[in-house]
Motif scaffolding. Structure first.
Motif, PDB file in Angstrom:
ATOM      1  N   SER A   3      63.614  95.230   1.802  1.00 32.35           N
ATOM      2  CA  SER A   3      62.257  95.705   1.766  1.00 32.35           C
ATOM      3  C   SER A   3      62.235  96.723   0.473  1.00 32.35           C
ATOM      4  O   SER A   3      63.044  97.210   0.075  1.00 32.35           O
ATOM      5  CB  SER A   3      61.716  96.814   3.173  1.00 32.35           C
ATOM      6  N   GLU A  26      59.302 100.685   2.599  1.00 28.85           N
ATOM      7  CA  GLU A  26      59.987 100.872   3.854  1.00 28.85           C
ATOM      8  C   GLU A  26      61.651 100.907   3.671  1.00 28.85           C
ATOM      9  O   GLU A  26      62.115 100.333   2.643  1.00 28.85           O
ATOM     10  CB  GLU A  26      60.070  99.101   4.594  1.00 28.85           C
ATOM     11  N   PHE A  60      57.875 102.435   7.413  1.00 31.03           N
ATOM     12  CA  PHE A  60      58.806 101.917   8.442  1.00 31.03           C
ATOM     13  C   PHE A  60      59.908 102.500   7.852  1.00 31.03           C
ATOM     14  O   PHE A  60      60.324 102.349   6.780  1.00 31.03           O
ATOM     15  CB  PHE A  60      58.928 100.517   8.513  1.00 31.03           C
ATOM     16  N   SER A  63      66.624 102.280  12.387  1.00 24.28           N
ATOM     17  CA  SER A  63      67.489 103.418  13.063  1.00 24.28           C
ATOM     18  C   SER A  63      68.440 103.872  12.451  1.00 24.28           C
ATOM     19  O   SER A  63      69.091 105.012  12.587  1.00 24.28           O
ATOM     20  CB  SER A  63      67.865 102.727  14.326  1.00 24.28           C
ATOM     21  N   ASP A  94      55.691 107.832  15.415  1.00 23.44           N
ATOM     22  CA  ASP A  94      56.250 107.305  16.701  1.00 23.44           C
ATOM     23  C   ASP A  94      57.563 106.939  16.895  1.00 23.44           C
ATOM     24  O   ASP A  94      58.095 107.240  17.943  1.00 23.44           O
ATOM     25  CB  ASP A  94      55.291 105.901  16.736  1.00 23.44           C
TER      26      ASP A  94
ATOM     27  N   THR B 181      72.963 102.749  17.133  1.00 21.91           N
ATOM     28  CA  THR B 181      72.360 102.310  15.823  1.00 21.91           C
ATOM     29  C   THR B 181      73.092 101.245  15.105  1.00 21.91           C
ATOM     30  O   THR B 181      74.307 101.141  15.183  1.00 21.91           O
ATOM     31  CB  THR B 181      72.905 103.678  14.841  1.00 21.91           C
ATOM     32  N   GLY B 182      72.340 100.285  14.641  1.00 22.70           N
ATOM     33  CA  GLY B 182      72.913  99.280  13.975  1.00 22.70           C
ATOM     34  C   GLY B 182      73.568  98.162  14.819  1.00 22.70           C
ATOM     35  O   GLY B 182      73.073  97.973  16.239  1.00 22.70           O
ATOM     36  N   PHE B 229      74.153 106.803  16.665  1.00 21.88           N
ATOM     37  CA  PHE B 229      73.603 107.436  18.016  1.00 21.88           C
ATOM     38  C   PHE B 229      73.384 106.249  18.774  1.00 21.88           C
ATOM     39  O   PHE B 229      73.316 105.268  18.163  1.00 21.88           O
ATOM     40  CB  PHE B 229      72.600 108.423  17.644  1.00 21.88           C
ATOM     41  N   ARG B 268      56.488 106.799  27.313  1.00 23.17           N
ATOM     42  CA  ARG B 268      57.578 107.069  26.251  1.00 23.17           C
ATOM     43  C   ARG B 268      58.690 107.600  26.983  1.00 23.17           C
ATOM     44  O   ARG B 268      58.470 108.420  27.829  1.00 23.17           O
ATOM     45  CB  ARG B 268      56.709 108.162  25.549  1.00 23.17           C
ATOM     46  N   ASP B 302      65.002  97.707  20.551  1.00 28.38           N
ATOM     47  CA  ASP B 302      64.339  97.688  19.433  1.00 28.38           C
ATOM     48  C   ASP B 302      64.755  96.044  18.676  1.00 28.38           C
ATOM     49  O   ASP B 302      63.678  95.988  17.871  1.00 28.38           O
ATOM     50  CB  ASP B 302      64.528  98.809  18.528  1.00 28.38           C
ATOM     51  N   GLU B 306      61.333  94.990  16.793  1.00 31.10           N
ATOM     52  CA  GLU B 306      61.427  94.922  15.086  1.00 31.10           C
ATOM     53  C   GLU B 306      61.777  93.713  14.585  1.00 31.10           C
ATOM     54  O   GLU B 306      61.881  93.377  13.400  1.00 31.10           O
ATOM     55  CB  GLU B 306      62.509  95.863  14.958  1.00 31.10           C
ATOM     56  N   MET B 314      56.310  92.318  11.999  1.00 33.52           N
ATOM     57  CA  MET B 314      57.131  92.900  13.086  1.00 33.52           C
ATOM     58  C   MET B 314      56.354  92.191  14.668  1.00 33.52           C
ATOM     59  O   MET B 314      55.183  92.295  14.745  1.00 33.52           O
ATOM     60  CB  MET B 314      57.247  94.090  13.178  1.00 33.52           C
TER      61      MET B 314
END
Lengths: 123, 392
Positions: A3, A26, A60, A63, A94, B181-182, B229, B268, B302, B306, B314
């Motif tokens: 991106s 992004e 965007f 993570s 968000d 993560t990842g 994390f 949430r 996600d 995503e 997305m």
């Protein structure tokens, strides 16, 4: 396909202990190294006590980028330095709320508000 | 001399010149000595001697260097032990010898890389298997719930996790979904660590999902890189009270389809991801999700929201929520899951999965209903490169 990410860094002459990093586009795991290359040298300067990430143009972040911010926060906290966000878009906000990043890194509406708070914290 | 020896053509010219020089020199010598006739035998003897000397030179400087490198090439091709050679000439054969040395060096490096790759691939297969072993093979039937859970990693080893656990006194059911993560081995290792810690906390008799996650975080954080994390949401079902609770650790929303109102609530999950701060006890809290018969719940990672289509759009929470709203009424979790997957696959099309995807669909059918839990962990270790995305 990576991106598009634009990074600009600036300083406020009357506040030499502060650096501002403007991010737009992004950020994901592919262009995170680009951000690290720009930001890490700033962080290594121990005269800089606070860093403001201006996320006005950021649409965007993945993570891994959250992980980078959390890790940077941890590193800076060890030397009583700070990191804050400003101009966070609802989409990015968000994401921060979702993973709980807002619990450890404060978000401010604009530069002035961030500077006022950081001045109180660092001085 | 170096100039004359640096190519085979020049060497051939040198040999020819030597031969001609020797003949002309002999002729001059004979003329000066007034020798006009020479016995044939003597002439042939001198000529043969000259040719022999030149041949010796040719053998020493051309044939021998060529044959020693040719022998090593033969050994190389036939898989025998070969050795690199010191170039003894500076002509094309010398270059060829040097080339042979370089190419064998490269071949050895490639061969080493291939062996290493095979070893790593085999270790990845083992890691992948260990991870599959960690994921639940079968889930305890949770009274009143019809459940489908599926996961598909983006690499051989994934960072997504889910599990179904039962408290030692069998009074509480726990369902959790997590995402490190990842993806890949580092994420997979953390996922295994977290899974082990959660199992330990529950087997030690900890009941409150918030306490389980606080303790897990306390032990996990000092053991992982500050950049990694794990987001997680844990549900706790008390079948006696018929109450469902949840504790979020920075995970995606919990989607709840309300049968009575035909609406989807996106709760949430709250909290903060595990591993982000050493003490999350002031942030995490357990809350109740009021549940009625016919309600459905979707937990996801996600990788689902995503995922992008060919235009770079997305999938997002909004599309997932709309899809769930359309199908949340269906009586079985499998039916809901299949429709959600169909909508997702239709949107992403030929999507090359870049992150792990895990989805859990739960349908609350009431305490007395006969329900089942169905799990599917993708056995696929090859990353899907082409074709419309699917779980298979």
């Amino acid at each position: 396909m990576s991106s598009q990410l634009n990074i600009l860094t600036s300083a406020i002459p009357e506040l030499p202990w502060l650096s501002v990093v403007h991010l737009s586009g992004e950020v994901d795991e592919l262009n995170l190294p680009q951000m690290e290359t720009a930001v890490n040298p700033l962080i290594q300067d121990i005269n800089k006590k606070a860093f403001i990430f201006d996320l006005a143009g950021l649409k965007f972040l993945s993570s891994r980028v959250i992980g980078y911010f959390a890790s940077t926060h941890t590193t800076l906290s060890r030397t009583q330095r700070r990191i804050v966000f400003i101009n966070v878009s609802p989409t990015v906000n968000d994401i921060f709320l979702l993973v709980g990043l807002d619990q450890i890194i404060p978000c401010y509406a604009n530069l002035q508000q961030a500077v006022n708070n950081l001045r109180d914290m660092t001085l | 001399m170096k100039f004359l020896r640096d190519s085979l053509t020049k060497k051939a010219l040198l040999f020819f010149t030597l031969l001609m020089g020797a003949l002309v020199g002999t002729a001059i010598f004979l003329v000066r000595k007034n020798i006009t006739t020479l016995p044939v035998n003597l002439f042939l003897g001198i000529l043969a001697g000259l040719i022999f000397l030149i041949l010796l030179l040719f053998l020493y400087d051309v044939v021998w260097p060529m044959s020693r490198v040719a022998r090593q090439i033969r050994y190389l091709f036939s898989g025998k032990y070969y050795q690199r050679l010191e170039p003894v000439t500076i002509d094309e054969i010398g270059m060829f010898t040097h080339f042979f040395n370089e190419i064998t060096k490269d071949l050895e490096k490639i061969s080493y890389d291939v062996r290493e790759r095979r070893r790593m691939s085999s270790e990845l297969d083992i890691a992948s298997q260990i991870q599959r072993d960690v994921l639940p093979k079968e889930a305890p039937d949770i009274q009143g719930f019809d459940i489908v859970a599926k996961t598909r990693p983006a690499a051989e080893v994934g960072g997504d996790s889910f599990d179904f656990l039962l408290s030692p006194d069998k009074q509480q059911n726990y369902i959790y979904i997590g995402d490190v993560t990842g993806h890949g081995v580092p994420s997979g290792l953390i996922m295994v660590m977290a899974n082990t810690l959660i199992h330990s906390m529950i087997s030690m008799g900890m009941t409150n999902s918030r306490d389980i996650l606080v303790s897990t975080n306390t032990l996990l954080t000092p053991r992982i890189s500050s950049r990694l994390f794990m987001t997680l949401v844990m549900l706790r079902w008390n079948p006696v009270q018929e109450k469902l609770y949840y504790t979020g650790a920075g995970h995606e929303h919990i989607l709840v389809y309300r049968a009575a109102t035909d609406k989807v609530e996106a709760l949430r999950s709250g909290g903060i991801a595990l591993g982000m701060i050493p003490d999350n006890s002031k942030i995490l809290e357990e809350k109740e999700i009021p549940l009625a018969v016919g309600d459905s719940i979707v937990l996801y990672t996600d990788g689902l929201t995503e995922a992008k289509n060919s235009s770079g759009e997305m999938y997002g929470l909004e599309r997932l929520t709309k899809s769930f709203l359309k199908y949340g009424y269906l009586p079985s979790s499998e039916g809901i899951f299949d429709r959600l997957t169909k909508d997702f696959a239709g949107f992403v099309g030929e999507y090359v999965q870049t992150d792990d995807i895990t989805v859990i669909v739960m349908k609350y059918a009431g305490k007395s209903a006969v329900t089942k839990t169905k799990l599917m962990i993708s056995e696929e270790t090859q990353i899907q490169k082409t074709g419309v995305w699917s779980w298979d």
